[in-house]
Design a protein around this motif. Structure first.
Motif, mmCIF file in Angstrom:
data_model
loop_
_atom_site.group_PDB
_atom_site.id
_atom_site.type_symbol
_atom_site.label_atom_id
_atom_site.label_comp_id
_atom_site.label_asym_id
_atom_site.label_seq_id
_atom_site.Cartn_x
_atom_site.Cartn_y
_atom_site.Cartn_z
ATOM 1 N N PHE A 118 -45.668 54.053 -60.335
ATOM 2 C CA PHE A 118 -46.946 53.579 -59.813
ATOM 3 C C PHE A 118 -47.934 53.469 -60.975
ATOM 4 C CE2 PHE A 118 -44.632 55.700 -56.515
ATOM 5 C CZ PHE A 118 -44.844 54.927 -55.382
ATOM 6 N N THR A 119 -48.523 52.282 -61.143
ATOM 7 C CA THR A 119 -49.448 52.053 -62.249
ATOM 8 C C THR A 119 -50.732 51.414 -61.740
ATOM 9 O OG1 THR A 119 -48.430 49.899 -62.725
ATOM 10 C CG2 THR A 119 -47.608 51.805 -63.953
ATOM 11 N N CYS A 120 -51.790 51.500 -62.567
ATOM 12 C CA CYS A 120 -53.103 50.964 -62.210
ATOM 13 C C CYS A 120 -53.595 50.050 -63.327
ATOM 14 C CB CYS A 120 -54.107 52.095 -62.009
ATOM 15 S SG CYS A 120 -53.629 53.269 -60.719
ATOM 16 N N GLY A 121 -54.303 48.992 -62.936
ATOM 17 C CA GLY A 121 -54.804 48.049 -63.926
ATOM 18 C C GLY A 121 -55.849 48.644 -64.837
ATOM 19 N N TRP A 122 -56.772 49.453 -64.272
ATOM 20 C CA TRP A 122 -57.827 50.077 -65.066
ATOM 21 C C TRP A 122 -57.352 51.456 -65.534
ATOM 22 C CZ3 TRP A 122 -61.487 47.235 -66.944
ATOM 23 C CH2 TRP A 122 -61.979 46.134 -66.235
ATOM 24 N N ASP A 123 -56.456 51.469 -66.478
ATOM 25 C CA ASP A 123 -55.865 52.733 -66.915
ATOM 26 C C ASP A 123 -55.351 52.574 -68.336
ATOM 27 O OD1 ASP A 123 -54.536 55.112 -67.279
ATOM 28 O OD2 ASP A 123 -53.281 54.954 -65.502
ATOM 29 N N PRO A 124 -55.792 53.411 -69.277
ATOM 30 C CA PRO A 124 -55.270 53.326 -70.643
ATOM 31 C C PRO A 124 -53.755 53.524 -70.719
ATOM 32 C CG PRO A 124 -57.195 54.748 -70.547
ATOM 33 C CD PRO A 124 -56.817 54.460 -69.135
ATOM 34 N N LEU A 125 -53.180 54.193 -69.699
ATOM 35 C CA LEU A 125 -51.743 54.473 -69.721
ATOM 36 C C LEU A 125 -50.918 53.373 -69.062
ATOM 37 C CD1 LEU A 125 -51.787 58.276 -68.794
ATOM 38 C CD2 LEU A 125 -51.747 57.224 -71.064
ATOM 39 N N ARG A 126 -51.585 52.326 -68.575
ATOM 40 C CA ARG A 126 -50.880 51.268 -67.840
ATOM 41 C C ARG A 126 -49.689 50.710 -68.613
ATOM 42 N NH1 ARG A 126 -54.503 46.654 -68.124
ATOM 43 N NH2 ARG A 126 -53.304 46.113 -69.993
ATOM 44 N N ASP A 127 -49.920 50.289 -69.846
ATOM 45 C CA ASP A 127 -48.896 49.552 -70.573
ATOM 46 C C ASP A 127 -47.727 50.425 -71.002
ATOM 47 O OD1 ASP A 127 -50.569 47.458 -70.230
ATOM 48 O OD2 ASP A 127 -51.288 47.373 -72.299
ATOM 49 N N VAL A 128 -48.010 51.681 -71.376
ATOM 50 C CA VAL A 128 -46.905 52.545 -71.793
ATOM 51 C C VAL A 128 -46.028 52.909 -70.602
ATOM 52 C CG1 VAL A 128 -48.086 53.421 -73.826
ATOM 53 C CG2 VAL A 128 -48.338 54.632 -71.649
ATOM 54 N N ALA A 129 -46.630 52.985 -69.419
ATOM 55 C CA ALA A 129 -45.837 53.259 -68.220
ATOM 56 C C ALA A 129 -44.943 52.072 -67.879
ATOM 57 C CB ALA A 129 -46.760 53.591 -67.045
ATOM 58 N N VAL A 130 -45.519 50.863 -67.935
ATOM 59 C CA VAL A 130 -44.735 49.659 -67.657
ATOM 60 C C VAL A 130 -43.620 49.501 -68.693
ATOM 61 C CG1 VAL A 130 -44.832 47.140 -67.523
ATOM 62 C CG2 VAL A 130 -46.636 48.508 -66.485
ATOM 63 N N GLU A 131 -43.946 49.781 -69.942
ATOM 64 C CA GLU A 131 -42.962 49.681 -71.020
ATOM 65 C C GLU A 131 -41.769 50.599 -70.752
ATOM 66 O OE1 GLU A 131 -43.327 50.026 -75.811
ATOM 67 O OE2 GLU A 131 -43.891 51.800 -74.649
ATOM 68 N N TYR A 132 -42.044 51.843 -70.366
ATOM 69 C CA TYR A 132 -40.951 52.786 -70.103
ATOM 70 C C TYR A 132 -40.142 52.349 -68.888
ATOM 71 C CZ TYR A 132 -38.462 57.196 -69.366
ATOM 72 O OH TYR A 132 -37.480 58.144 -69.196
ATOM 73 N N GLY A 133 -40.827 51.894 -67.849
ATOM 74 C CA GLY A 133 -40.105 51.398 -66.678
ATOM 75 C C GLY A 133 -39.210 50.230 -67.024
ATOM 76 N N SER A 134 -39.673 49.339 -67.902
ATOM 77 C CA SER A 134 -38.861 48.201 -68.327
ATOM 78 C C SER A 134 -37.616 48.656 -69.077
ATOM 79 C CB SER A 134 -39.695 47.269 -69.217
ATOM 80 O OG SER A 134 -40.778 46.731 -68.512
ATOM 81 N N LYS A 135 -37.789 49.651 -69.934
ATOM 82 C CA LYS A 135 -36.637 50.165 -70.675
ATOM 83 C C LYS A 135 -35.621 50.804 -69.727
ATOM 84 C CE LYS A 135 -38.811 51.050 -75.167
ATOM 85 N NZ LYS A 135 -39.107 52.058 -76.212
ATOM 86 N N LEU A 136 -36.113 51.581 -68.781
ATOM 87 C CA LEU A 136 -35.204 52.197 -67.812
ATOM 88 C C LEU A 136 -34.448 51.130 -67.033
ATOM 89 C CD1 LEU A 136 -37.496 55.028 -66.391
ATOM 90 C CD2 LEU A 136 -35.451 55.352 -67.796
ATOM 91 N N GLN A 137 -35.172 50.097 -66.610
ATOM 92 C CA GLN A 137 -34.538 49.033 -65.848
ATOM 93 C C GLN A 137 -33.466 48.340 -66.680
ATOM 94 O OE1 GLN A 137 -36.708 45.356 -65.154
ATOM 95 N NE2 GLN A 137 -36.262 45.514 -62.976
ATOM 96 N N GLU A 138 -33.772 48.064 -67.940
ATOM 97 C CA GLU A 138 -32.792 47.411 -68.800
ATOM 98 C C GLU A 138 -31.571 48.296 -69.022
ATOM 99 O OE1 GLU A 138 -32.463 45.242 -73.180
ATOM 100 O OE2 GLU A 138 -34.363 46.109 -72.522
ATOM 101 N N ALA A 139 -31.785 49.606 -69.028
ATOM 102 C CA ALA A 139 -30.662 50.531 -69.201
ATOM 103 C C ALA A 139 -29.808 50.638 -67.951
ATOM 104 C CB ALA A 139 -31.176 51.909 -69.602
ATOM 105 N N GLY A 140 -30.268 50.080 -66.844
ATOM 106 C CA GLY A 140 -29.499 50.114 -65.609
ATOM 107 C C GLY A 140 -30.004 51.109 -64.586
ATOM 108 N N VAL A 141 -31.146 51.763 -64.864
ATOM 109 C CA VAL A 141 -31.716 52.726 -63.921
ATOM 110 C C VAL A 141 -32.439 51.951 -62.813
ATOM 111 C CG1 VAL A 141 -33.296 54.680 -63.643
ATOM 112 C CG2 VAL A 141 -31.992 54.396 -65.778
ATOM 113 N N GLN A 142 -32.320 52.430 -61.591
ATOM 114 C CA GLN A 142 -33.025 51.802 -60.477
ATOM 115 C C GLN A 142 -34.513 52.129 -60.579
ATOM 116 O OE1 GLN A 142 -31.518 52.782 -56.567
ATOM 117 N NE2 GLN A 142 -33.442 52.223 -55.596
ATOM 118 N N VAL A 143 -35.345 51.098 -60.670
ATOM 119 C CA VAL A 143 -36.785 51.269 -60.818
ATOM 120 C C VAL A 143 -37.490 50.496 -59.714
ATOM 121 C CG1 VAL A 143 -38.789 50.960 -62.310
ATOM 122 C CG2 VAL A 143 -36.570 51.508 -63.320
#
Length: 683
Positions: A619-644
């Protein structure tokens, strides 16, 4: 784009294969500068040219190569010829562009093969696949996309000319624009062929065509010519240069230019409504826009002629595939933004948007990381968000609360368990405890501050709505023993406790122990999943990550956009202070760099993340300094085959769980977390 080259969240770039289904290497070479000029620097483009040798199909047919595709029959033959060479490449690429301007069957062949391979990967017993691929694909990683330059140009043209207008009679009725589009192509044979293809693509096959096909299948009769499709009202038609694709590059340039100008002028003047888009109807015409523009100006004059859109099928196809790759479920649509898009000169999703859910003044005055004195800041939080301080109408009900202590590596770990009313009711009705779900939750606070009292209301909401026991760990005071890796060791013990006899005595199913957390707690949950996997311990059933600090966001647009307090709650520069408290400074405590696997899960390479990590709800929010690093990690997990399973709230700030009682938008987001958790737990 940003001034600096964007770094992709993937360890490798997206790979797109551009397929020339004829044997002309000159044709393939003419495509390369067009694609390179699009400046997709984060995409790897490879090129395929049909080999100049025959192939023997499994049914014994021998298919010769096609040197120049000059008819619909040639496109069919080239599709059969290329298929055995292209299909083995499917596992290696993310997307495929068939660079032949026709209703080319290779597009459908590749799509069917990808679908068959995905079904085979999902179901072990899928029967015999009549495809030329030996290597399997992982459908859980990401979708693969296929289109042709014909399909892409038609789609783009319709987008460019379509718009609704209000009628000028004050009736508030709407009418579609009467603008049209057309195609300028090569040989005369393509006029009928492409006209039929446009009609079938937009209108679908006629009923008579479907009946004819069924009749053929039933009686095995010889095919008869299919009827022409119905006209397409907003299609201005096709005009040709009279040159084949090969002749385009062998004929003197001035003669080619003259023919293109004449064909363009004819199609514009022949339409009863304005032609606002013209497609280059051959891959070999890529780069010949100037001649088409000259034809538009000759037909309409300089002003109107300059307003006509010229659609290059290669450019349109590449753009569609790039956007499809970057926006494929669940996370790729934000990966580009999280790692390079400049909101000031792009259509970034996260810029110039309002903050949803106005909060009362005493709530909006709260900042996290904005005070030099952590004690003063947290005292303010506790005075406003502490459960004891909430107005009665804001307090969430709960079935029961249990205060417990768990023996940890450095003493007793205080925890608080929230039992939803439904579970207590079921236990009483059945006369025994049920095997229920537990969420072991780590609250946020920059690894350093925060208390269970500030998060109790949010955990009560989750427990009641998701029908799970919420097991909430309290954080110890600042400047106590909070440095890494001690907090991870404590959470490790918490999971063992929930999965072990102590948890089972409370009706907890050891196979349904979830981990979750927000902000720094989300970081620790992700790190815990990695550590339990590395140590081959029984892992959590799933990870509930609320706006997690997957790594320090020192290089992301979100950190720049949200580097303020104001109404945004989390102050970006405060994150660095929190991280400073978390990492040990004394060599005696161990040397742990910020890139350590359990400190910054988001900095790990995709190949170092395993597909058998617990599924993730992010779960991420647009007005959040942590938004992009969270999306980045989720993308990596997804590419690794983890269900996201990713949920993004563009207009919310960091910390919506704590502020749910004062904002419908934040309450809705909190209920979404509960729904997702319940679905993961009980489906």
């Amino acid at each position: 784009m940003r001034n600096q080259t964007p770094t992709s969240s993937r360890s490798t770039p997206f790979r797109i294969l551009i397929i020339n289904p004829n044997t002309s290497t000159q044709m393939t070479e003419s495509l390369k500068p067009i694609v390179q000029g699009l400046n997709y620097n984060d995409i790897q483009f490879d090129y395929f040219t049909a080999p100049n040798k025959h192939v023997t199909l499994p049914d014994g047919r021998v298919i010769e190569p096609v040197h120049s595709i000059n008819s619909g029959e040639d496109s069919i033959q080239s599709a059969h010829h290329c298929r055995p060479f292209v299909e083995p490449l499917i596992p290696k690429y993310d997307a495929f562009l068939v660079a032949c301007y026709s209703a080319h069957p290779l597009v459908g062949m590749l799509r069917s093969t990808i679908k068959a391979l995905e079904n085979k990967a999902r179901h072990s017993d899928s029967g015999t696949l009549h495809v030329f691929v030996e290597e399997e694909i992982n459908p859980g990683k990401a979708k693969k996309y296929v289109t042709g330059i014909f399909e892409a140009s038609v789609t783009s043209s319709l987008m460019l000319i379509s718009s609704f207008h209000l009628l000028a009679d004050w009736s508030h009725h709407k009418a579609q624009s009467q603008d049209t589009w057309g195609i300028v192509t090569t040989g005369a044979v393509w006029k009928e062929e492409l006209t039929k293809a446009v009609g079938f693509m937009i209108n679908g096959p006629e009923e008579s065509e479907e009946k004819r096909r069924k009749l053929l299948n039933a009686e095995h009769t010889s095919p008869t010519p299919s009827p022409a499709p119905p006209s397409v009202p907003r299609f201005a038609g096709v005009e040709t240069t009279g040159l084949t694709a090969v002749e385009l590059h062998k004929t003197p340039p001035e003669e080619v230019r003259r023919r293109i100008i004449d064909a363009t002028e004819k199609i514009l003047k022949g339409s009863s409504h304005p032609v606002r888009a013209v497609c280059l109807g051959c891959a070999g015409m890529a780069g010949m826009e100037e001649a088409v523009r000259a034809g538009c100006i000759k037909a309409y004059g300089e002003t109107e002629g300059e307003n006509v859109h010229i659609v290059d099928g290669v450019v349109a196809g590449v753009g569609l595939l790039v956007n499809s790759c970057k926006s494929r479920p669940v996370l790729k649509n934000s990966t580009e933004i999280a790692n390079g898009a400049n909101p000031q000169n792009s259509n970034a999703l996260f810029f110039n948007r309002p903050v949803s859910g106005r909060l009362p003044q005493n709530i909006s005055d709260l900042h996290l990381g904005g005070e030099a004195d952590f004690y003063k800041e947290r005292r303010h939080h506790l005075e406003v968000l502490g459960f004891h301080a909430l107005p009665e109408d804001k307090k969430a009900p709960i079935g029961a609360v249990e205060f417990e202590g768990v023996r940890g590596p450095h003493g007793t770990i205080p925890i608080r368990l929230f039992y939803p009313r439904a579970i207590i009711s079921k236990a009483k009705d059945d006369g025994e405890d049920k095997q229920v779900v537990v969420l072991v939750y780590m609250h946020g606070g920059g690894y350093t501050v925060g208390s269970v009292d500030e998060f109790e209301n949010g955990l009560r909401l989750l427990a009641e709505a998701a029908d799970v026991i919420s097991d909430h760990r309290c954080r110890v005071p600042p400047r106590s023993r909070t440095s890494f890796p001690d907090p991870i060791r404590r959470i490790l013990r918490m999971i063992d406790w929930a999965q072990g006899p102590e948890g089972q005595s409370r009706g907890i199913n050891p196979n349904l122990v979830f981990g979750g957390g927000d902000s720094a707690g989300g970081n620790m949950t992700a790190a815990l999943a990695l550590r339990r996997q590395d140590q081959r311990l029984k892992n959590m059933a799933g990870q509930i990550l609320l706006y997690p600090e997957a790594r320090i966001p020192f290089d992301t647009p979100a950190a720049t956009e949200n580097n303020t307090g104001g109404s945004l709650y989390l102050v970006c520069n405060g994150i660095f202070s929190f991280a400073d408290h978390y990492l040990p400074k004394s060599p005696r405590e161990g040397a742990y760099p910020p890139s350590h696997r359990y400190v910054s899960p988001g900095m790990q390479k995709v190949e170092d993340l395993q597909a058998n990590l617990p599924p993730v709800a992010l779960f991420t929010c647009g007005w959040d300094p942590l938004r992009d690093v969270a999306v980045e990690y989720g993308s990596k997990l997804q590419e690794a085959g983890v269900q996201v399973n990713w949920h993004h709230y563009e207009h919310l700030t960091h910390g919506f769980l704590q502020f749910a009682p004062w904002s419908k938008e934040r309450m809705d987001a909190t209920m979404d977390v509960a729904k997702v958790l319940k679905k993961m737990a009980y489906s």
